[in-house]
Design a protein around this motif. Structure first.
Motif, PDB file in Angstrom:
ATOM      1  N   GLY A 161       0.816  -1.217   0.000  1.00 52.35           N
ATOM      2  CA  GLY A 161       0.000   0.000   0.000  1.00 52.35           C
ATOM      3  C   GLY A 161       0.846   1.264   0.000  1.00 52.35           C
ATOM      4  O   GLY A 161       0.367   2.334  -0.327  1.00 52.35           O
ATOM      5  N   TYR A 210       3.549   1.448  -4.078  1.00 53.07           N
ATOM      6  CA  TYR A 210       3.100   1.978  -5.359  1.00 53.07           C
ATOM      7  C   TYR A 210       2.877   3.487  -5.338  1.00 53.07           C
ATOM      8  O   TYR A 210       3.308   4.175  -6.269  1.00 53.07           O
ATOM      9  CB  TYR A 210       1.881   1.200  -5.873  1.00 53.07           C
ATOM     10  CG  TYR A 210       2.307  -0.163  -6.369  1.00 53.07           C
ATOM     11  CD1 TYR A 210       2.946  -0.292  -7.592  1.00 53.07           C
ATOM     12  CD2 TYR A 210       2.165  -1.300  -5.584  1.00 53.07           C
ATOM     13  CE1 TYR A 210       3.403  -1.524  -8.035  1.00 53.07           C
ATOM     14  CE2 TYR A 210       2.611  -2.534  -6.014  1.00 53.07           C
ATOM     15  CZ  TYR A 210       3.228  -2.642  -7.249  1.00 53.07           C
ATOM     16  OH  TYR A 210       3.686  -3.849  -7.686  1.00 53.07           O
ATOM     17  N   PRO A 211       2.232   4.006  -4.276  1.00 58.79           N
ATOM     18  CA  PRO A 211       2.139   5.471  -4.234  1.00 58.79           C
ATOM     19  C   PRO A 211       3.513   6.134  -4.313  1.00 58.79           C
ATOM     20  O   PRO A 211       3.684   7.124  -5.015  1.00 58.79           O
ATOM     21  CB  PRO A 211       1.465   5.743  -2.889  1.00 58.79           C
ATOM     22  CG  PRO A 211       0.638   4.546  -2.651  1.00 58.79           C
ATOM     23  CD  PRO A 211       1.445   3.397  -3.208  1.00 58.79           C
ATOM     24  N   HIS A 268       4.798   5.944  -7.902  1.00 59.95           N
ATOM     25  CA  HIS A 268       4.078   6.850  -8.796  1.00 59.95           C
ATOM     26  C   HIS A 268       4.487   8.296  -8.564  1.00 59.95           C
ATOM     27  O   HIS A 268       4.566   9.091  -9.494  1.00 59.95           O
ATOM     28  CB  HIS A 268       2.570   6.677  -8.622  1.00 59.95           C
ATOM     29  CG  HIS A 268       2.097   5.315  -9.038  1.00 59.95           C
ATOM     30  ND1 HIS A 268       0.946   4.757  -8.564  1.00 59.95           N
ATOM     31  CD2 HIS A 268       2.646   4.393  -9.864  1.00 59.95           C
ATOM     32  CE1 HIS A 268       0.801   3.540  -9.093  1.00 59.95           C
ATOM     33  NE2 HIS A 268       1.824   3.310  -9.873  1.00 59.95           N
ATOM     34  N   LYS A 269       4.742   8.599  -7.295  1.00 60.93           N
ATOM     35  CA  LYS A 269       5.128   9.967  -6.983  1.00 60.93           C
ATOM     36  C   LYS A 269       6.526  10.273  -7.545  1.00 60.93           C
ATOM     37  O   LYS A 269       6.754  11.324  -8.125  1.00 60.93           O
ATOM     38  CB  LYS A 269       5.104  10.187  -5.471  1.00 60.93           C
ATOM     39  CG  LYS A 269       4.689  11.577  -5.150  1.00 60.93           C
ATOM     40  CD  LYS A 269       4.497  11.826  -3.689  1.00 60.93           C
ATOM     41  CE  LYS A 269       4.512  13.315  -3.414  1.00 60.93           C
ATOM     42  NZ  LYS A 269       5.675  14.019  -3.905  1.00 60.93           N
ATOM     43  N   ALA A 285       6.187  10.863 -11.143  1.00 61.63           N
ATOM     44  CA  ALA A 285       5.626  12.182 -11.431  1.00 61.63           C
ATOM     45  C   ALA A 285       6.665  13.281 -11.233  1.00 61.63           C
ATOM     46  O   ALA A 285       6.661  14.281 -11.942  1.00 61.63           O
ATOM     47  CB  ALA A 285       4.415  12.443 -10.544  1.00 61.63           C
ATOM     48  N   LEU A 308      -3.785   1.112 -13.874  1.00 64.95           N
ATOM     49  CA  LEU A 308      -3.497   0.718 -12.504  1.00 64.95           C
ATOM     50  C   LEU A 308      -3.775  -0.774 -12.289  1.00 64.95           C
ATOM     51  O   LEU A 308      -3.019  -1.470 -11.605  1.00 64.95           O
ATOM     52  CB  LEU A 308      -4.355   1.561 -11.559  1.00 64.95           C
ATOM     53  CG  LEU A 308      -3.799   1.764 -10.169  1.00 64.95           C
ATOM     54  CD1 LEU A 308      -2.351   2.201 -10.221  1.00 64.95           C
ATOM     55  CD2 LEU A 308      -4.599   2.819  -9.440  1.00 64.95           C
ATOM     56  N   VAL A 364      -3.444   3.271  -3.029  1.00 65.42           N
ATOM     57  CA  VAL A 364      -2.764   3.254  -4.323  1.00 65.42           C
ATOM     58  C   VAL A 364      -3.570   4.054  -5.342  1.00 65.42           C
ATOM     59  O   VAL A 364      -3.032   4.879  -6.085  1.00 65.42           O
ATOM     60  CB  VAL A 364      -2.572   1.799  -4.801  1.00 65.42           C
ATOM     61  CG1 VAL A 364      -1.817   1.765  -6.106  1.00 65.42           C
ATOM     62  CG2 VAL A 364      -1.831   0.982  -3.754  1.00 65.42           C
ATOM     63  N   GLU A 392      -3.535   7.916  -4.516  1.00 63.96           N
ATOM     64  CA  GLU A 392      -2.250   8.558  -4.803  1.00 63.96           C
ATOM     65  C   GLU A 392      -2.048   8.694  -6.315  1.00 63.96           C
ATOM     66  O   GLU A 392      -1.559   9.708  -6.799  1.00 63.96           O
ATOM     67  CB  GLU A 392      -1.135   7.722  -4.171  1.00 63.96           C
ATOM     68  CG  GLU A 392       0.127   8.465  -3.869  1.00 63.96           C
ATOM     69  CD  GLU A 392      -0.082   9.732  -3.044  1.00 63.96           C
ATOM     70  OE1 GLU A 392       0.495  10.742  -3.441  1.00 63.96           O
ATOM     71  OE2 GLU A 392      -0.815   9.714  -2.023  1.00 63.96           O
ATOM     72  N   ARG A 393      -2.480   7.674  -7.024  1.00 65.86           N
ATOM     73  CA  ARG A 393      -2.354   7.696  -8.481  1.00 65.86           C
ATOM     74  C   ARG A 393      -3.195   8.829  -9.073  1.00 65.86           C
ATOM     75  O   ARG A 393      -2.778   9.492 -10.017  1.00 65.86           O
ATOM     76  CB  ARG A 393      -2.815   6.347  -9.030  1.00 65.86           C
ATOM     77  CG  ARG A 393      -2.673   6.186 -10.508  1.00 65.86           C
ATOM     78  CD  ARG A 393      -1.278   5.832 -10.892  1.00 65.86           C
ATOM     79  NE  ARG A 393      -1.121   5.804 -12.332  1.00 65.86           N
ATOM     80  CZ  ARG A 393       0.025   6.028 -12.957  1.00 65.86           C
ATOM     81  NH1 ARG A 393       1.100   6.299 -12.265  1.00 65.86           N
ATOM     82  NH2 ARG A 393       0.104   5.983 -14.254  1.00 65.86           N
ATOM     83  N   VAL A 428      -1.361  12.085  -8.538  1.00 67.03           N
ATOM     84  CA  VAL A 428      -0.226  12.226  -9.435  1.00 67.03           C
ATOM     85  C   VAL A 428      -0.705  12.569 -10.855  1.00 67.03           C
ATOM     86  O   VAL A 428      -0.167  13.446 -11.521  1.00 67.03           O
ATOM     87  CB  VAL A 428       0.602  10.921  -9.443  1.00 67.03           C
ATOM     88  CG1 VAL A 428       1.500  10.850 -10.653  1.00 67.03           C
ATOM     89  CG2 VAL A 428       1.424  10.824  -8.168  1.00 67.03           C
TER      90      VAL A 428
END
Lengths: 112, 229
Positions: free
Chosen positions: A47, A50-51, A54-55, A58, B25, B68, B71-72, B75
């Motif tokens: 959990g 992945y955030p 992705h950050k 970005a 995703l 997830v 947050e995606r 972004v």
């Protein structure tokens, strides 16, 4: 202890460092690698991984690539040029932090 | 043991059932779950696919994929705004800034000539006039989106113009604010502001969506790969 807040702050640095060493990696591989390297002590939660990935993507530190592996698509992450520079900075920062924590927690006492 | 095609499809269904609606995703999570399941079954061949899946999903914590996904979204909406800015900036560079200025001057002249007390209506009408073709476009985009088998998070943002309609309400509020402005500087500012705002919507509704394909390919390395499948 393995998932304490202490580790959370360093998750990005850990990811960057791993990618620096390994070239390109995919999400599941990163969790496994961290588990192996830390001998099970540190367990990156999915959990959070992945955030973080992705950050970083970005922010332009990571680039993505997709390949078909077996019968599914796999997304690989690798460092961009900016990411490579940032990794050096973050590692230096982390080392500095570790050193100061050591001094704080375990100061060299001498009664001379 | 490698997972079969059917099992992979089952994993896609599983992500959908757990509120992950976007293909980009889903794909990443499916690969993750599949890797975990294969690993578990390799260690313990007695384990069934469903049991292994359950165990693997548990690792995401009590909120499942929610973090997830959220947050995606953050972004990608940042990315969407960057795309908007990229195209919007053109209206403030040489060839097109002339158009921006011309429109602002026109609006200024209109606001200056019409009788006091009607200025707010003039602006409202301008926005409503713009709203009509944009609503039609948005409905068309929505239909296109609904027909697609695969949903891409960024595509939805590009075609749905997140929040555009909230902004559009803003000028409608002008209708209720009576203002009588004589000062030409303030009129000038109102004109430039209204034109800039309209150009922003214009970029969001008319310029960016036709480029969606290109922008998606730029964002998702798997996009092209999937189009050919």
């Amino acid at each position: 202890m393995g998932n304490s807040k202490l580790y959370k702050g360093s998750l990005n640095t850990i990811i960057l460092k791993l990618l620096e060493e390994q070239g390109k990696m995919y999400g599941y591989e990163i969790t496994q690698k961290v588990k192996n390297l830390s001998k099970g002590e540190l367990n990156i939660t999915e959990g959070a991984l992945y955030p973080a990935l992705h950050k970083l993507e970005a922010d332009g530190l990571l680039d993505v690539e997709v390949e078909k592996v077996d019968n599914r698509l796999r997304k690989y992450y690798k460092l961009t040029e900016k990411g490579e520079k940032e990794t050096v900075n973050r590692l230096a920062e982390l080392e500095e932090f570790i050193r100061s924590m050591q001094n704080l927690v375990n100061p060299n006492w001498s009664i001379e | 043991m490698k997972l079969t095609e059917t099992q992979i499809q089952e994993l896609y269904k599983f992500t959908r059932a757990h509120f992950v609606y976007h293909y980009d995703l889903q794909t990443e999570l499916v690969d993750h779950l599949a890797g975990g399941i294969e690993n578990q079954i390799a260690k313990n061949p007695q384990l069934s696919f469903q049991e292994a899946l359950h165990k693997e999903f548990k690792k995401f914590g009590i909120f499942g994929f929610q973090d997830v996904v959220e947050e995606r979204q953050k972004v990608l909406s940042k990315r969407y705004w960057k795309i908007i800015l990229r195209f919007y900036k053109e209206y403030f560079t040489l060839p097109k800034i002339a158009l921006t200025l011309l429109l602002s001057v026109l609006l200024f002249l209109v606001l200056k000539t019409i009788p006091l007390g009607y200025q707010n209506y003039a602006i409202s009408i301008l926005f409503v006039l713009f709203l009509i073709p944009s609503s039609i476009k948005m409905v068309i985009y929505n239909r296109i989106l609904k027909k697609k088998k695969r949903k891409w998070m960024l595509e939805e943002m590009l075609l749905n113009n997140i929040g555009a309609f909230n902004f559009i309400q803003l000028p409608i509020q002008f209708m209720n604010i009576r203002f009588e402005v004589v000062n030409p500087y303030i009129l000038g500012i109102i004109s430039i502001f209204s034109v800039s705002l309209l150009l922003l919507f214009y970029v969001m509704v008319f310029i960016i969506p036709p480029k969606a394909e290109e922008l998606l390919a730029e964002t998702y390395p798997e996009y092209k790969l999937m189009q050919s499948v």
